[in-house]
Design an enzyme around this catalytic site. Sequence first.
Site, PDB file in Angstrom:
ATOM      1  N   ASN A  10       0.868  -1.179   0.000  1.00 28.25           N
ATOM      2  CA  ASN A  10       0.000   0.000   0.000  1.00 28.25           C
ATOM      3  C   ASN A  10       0.907   1.231   0.000  1.00 28.25           C
ATOM      4  O   ASN A  10       1.501   1.573   1.014  1.00 28.25           O
ATOM      5  CB  ASN A  10      -0.905  -0.007   1.238  1.00 28.25           C
ATOM      6  CG  ASN A  10      -1.743   1.258   1.344  1.00 28.25           C
ATOM      7  OD1 ASN A  10      -1.891   2.021   0.391  1.00 28.25           O
ATOM      8  ND2 ASN A  10      -2.318   1.481   2.521  1.00 28.25           N
ATOM      9  N   LYS A  12       0.123   4.265  -0.266  1.00 30.80           N
ATOM     10  CA  LYS A  12      -0.516   5.431   0.358  1.00 30.80           C
ATOM     11  C   LYS A  12      -0.300   6.681  -0.522  1.00 30.80           C
ATOM     12  O   LYS A  12      -0.247   6.558  -1.741  1.00 30.80           O
ATOM     13  CB  LYS A  12      -0.012   5.606   1.793  1.00 30.80           C
ATOM     14  CG  LYS A  12      -0.220   4.333   2.624  1.00 30.80           C
ATOM     15  CD  LYS A  12       0.014   4.543   4.096  1.00 30.80           C
ATOM     16  CE  LYS A  12      -0.234   3.237   4.842  1.00 30.80           C
ATOM     17  NZ  LYS A  12      -0.124   3.392   6.306  1.00 30.80           N
ATOM     18  N   HIS A  96      -9.564   0.846   5.103  1.00 30.73           N
ATOM     19  CA  HIS A  96      -8.270   1.041   5.765  1.00 30.73           C
ATOM     20  C   HIS A  96      -8.459   1.976   6.956  1.00 30.73           C
ATOM     21  O   HIS A  96      -9.282   2.892   6.930  1.00 30.73           O
ATOM     22  CB  HIS A  96      -7.260   1.634   4.782  1.00 30.73           C
ATOM     23  CG  HIS A  96      -5.862   1.647   5.301  1.00 30.73           C
ATOM     24  ND1 HIS A  96      -5.403   2.604   6.182  1.00 30.73           N
ATOM     25  CD2 HIS A  96      -4.810   0.799   5.087  1.00 30.73           C
ATOM     26  CE1 HIS A  96      -4.145   2.355   6.486  1.00 30.73           C
ATOM     27  NE2 HIS A  96      -3.752   1.276   5.839  1.00 30.73           N
ATOM     28  N   GLU A  98      -6.939   4.409   8.055  1.00 27.30           N
ATOM     29  CA  GLU A  98      -6.803   5.839   7.777  1.00 27.30           C
ATOM     30  C   GLU A  98      -8.065   6.397   7.135  1.00 27.30           C
ATOM     31  O   GLU A  98      -8.431   7.557   7.369  1.00 27.30           O
ATOM     32  CB  GLU A  98      -5.579   6.065   6.887  1.00 27.30           C
ATOM     33  CG  GLU A  98      -4.275   5.803   7.627  1.00 27.30           C
ATOM     34  CD  GLU A  98      -3.090   5.530   6.720  1.00 27.30           C
ATOM     35  OE1 GLU A  98      -2.012   5.243   7.253  1.00 27.30           O
ATOM     36  OE2 GLU A  98      -3.244   5.593   5.485  1.00 27.30           O
ATOM     37  N   GLU A 168      -5.222  -5.138  10.729  1.00 27.22           N
ATOM     38  CA  GLU A 168      -4.207  -4.114  10.958  1.00 27.22           C
ATOM     39  C   GLU A 168      -4.493  -3.408  12.275  1.00 27.22           C
ATOM     40  O   GLU A 168      -5.341  -2.525  12.333  1.00 27.22           O
ATOM     41  CB  GLU A 168      -4.176  -3.105   9.798  1.00 27.22           C
ATOM     42  CG  GLU A 168      -5.549  -2.696   9.275  1.00 27.22           C
ATOM     43  CD  GLU A 168      -5.501  -1.480   8.367  1.00 27.22           C
ATOM     44  OE1 GLU A 168      -4.473  -1.276   7.717  1.00 27.22           O
ATOM     45  OE2 GLU A 168      -6.487  -0.730   8.360  1.00 27.22           O
ATOM     46  N   GLY A 174       2.593   2.272  10.934  1.00 25.74           N
ATOM     47  CA  GLY A 174       3.495   3.403  10.784  1.00 25.74           C
ATOM     48  C   GLY A 174       4.127   3.882  12.068  1.00 25.74           C
ATOM     49  O   GLY A 174       4.760   4.936  12.097  1.00 25.74           O
ATOM     50  N   SER A 213       3.539  -2.333  10.365  1.00 26.69           N
ATOM     51  CA  SER A 213       5.001  -2.278  10.527  1.00 26.69           C
ATOM     52  C   SER A 213       5.673  -3.617  10.244  1.00 26.69           C
ATOM     53  O   SER A 213       6.579  -4.040  10.970  1.00 26.69           O
ATOM     54  CB  SER A 213       5.363  -1.778  11.936  1.00 26.69           C
ATOM     55  OG  SER A 213       4.874  -0.460  12.134  1.00 26.69           O
TER      56      SER A 213
END
Length: 255
Positions: A10, A12, A96, A98, A168, A174, A213
Amino acid sequence: MTRKYLVAGNWKMNGSLKANAELLSSIAAKTGEVAGVELLVCPTAVHLESVGKLLPAGVVLGAQNLSEQTKAGAFTGEILGSMLTELGVRYVLVGHSERRSLYGESDLRVAEKFKAAQAQNLVPVLCVGETLEERESDQTEGVLTRQLNAVIELCGIDSFANAVIAYEPVWAIGTGKTASPEQAQQAHAFIRGLLSKRNATIAGSIRLLYGGSVKPDNANELFACADIDGGLIGGASLKAADFLGIALAAQSLST
């Protein structure tokens, strides 16, 4: 049941025409070494066409998002599923963390996007996971149940026969923190068990990815877990050596 490892990158909101071409060229030089693993890259929407033209053999194209709308219309800034398939996109991320946290996507809207993806023969990669606060208050299983049930209620359990789920933990995305293999396996086993209560065959065949990560030095230990079938890779997917190192870890476990 044998499930082929999937390593998905991904990207991003990263990349440029030059940087993407260089990254794909570096990946292409080594894809022959990971023939037993499915590789997926998800660039930004504006780069889908150019990346699609440069994809190495053995790497498939994915998108990071799509609209829940199923027909063209006055939805400024949105992307219709059919527009993605026209560009050769095969997978699309939905839900996702985010998108959920930064852009307010509800469980229902994520479920609608999942349905819209499948209506255009796209394979949705459904992202689920809990925040640090939710984990620390022992709400992980409740959060996963809520997120999965939203899709099951709208689309039915049979829809998962043509889907991927990515677990996730939001606290590990991150941040440099990674769920321990035991924590990751526990969550993946819970997800598979929840699906199994409705359809054991689908639960046994669906691929469950870990995202949070993942790096070359922890991929082997994570992917060796019984219910983890690959990874949804963020930052490490922007470096060919790291992305390929993760893929090689999957390859070593698939032979």
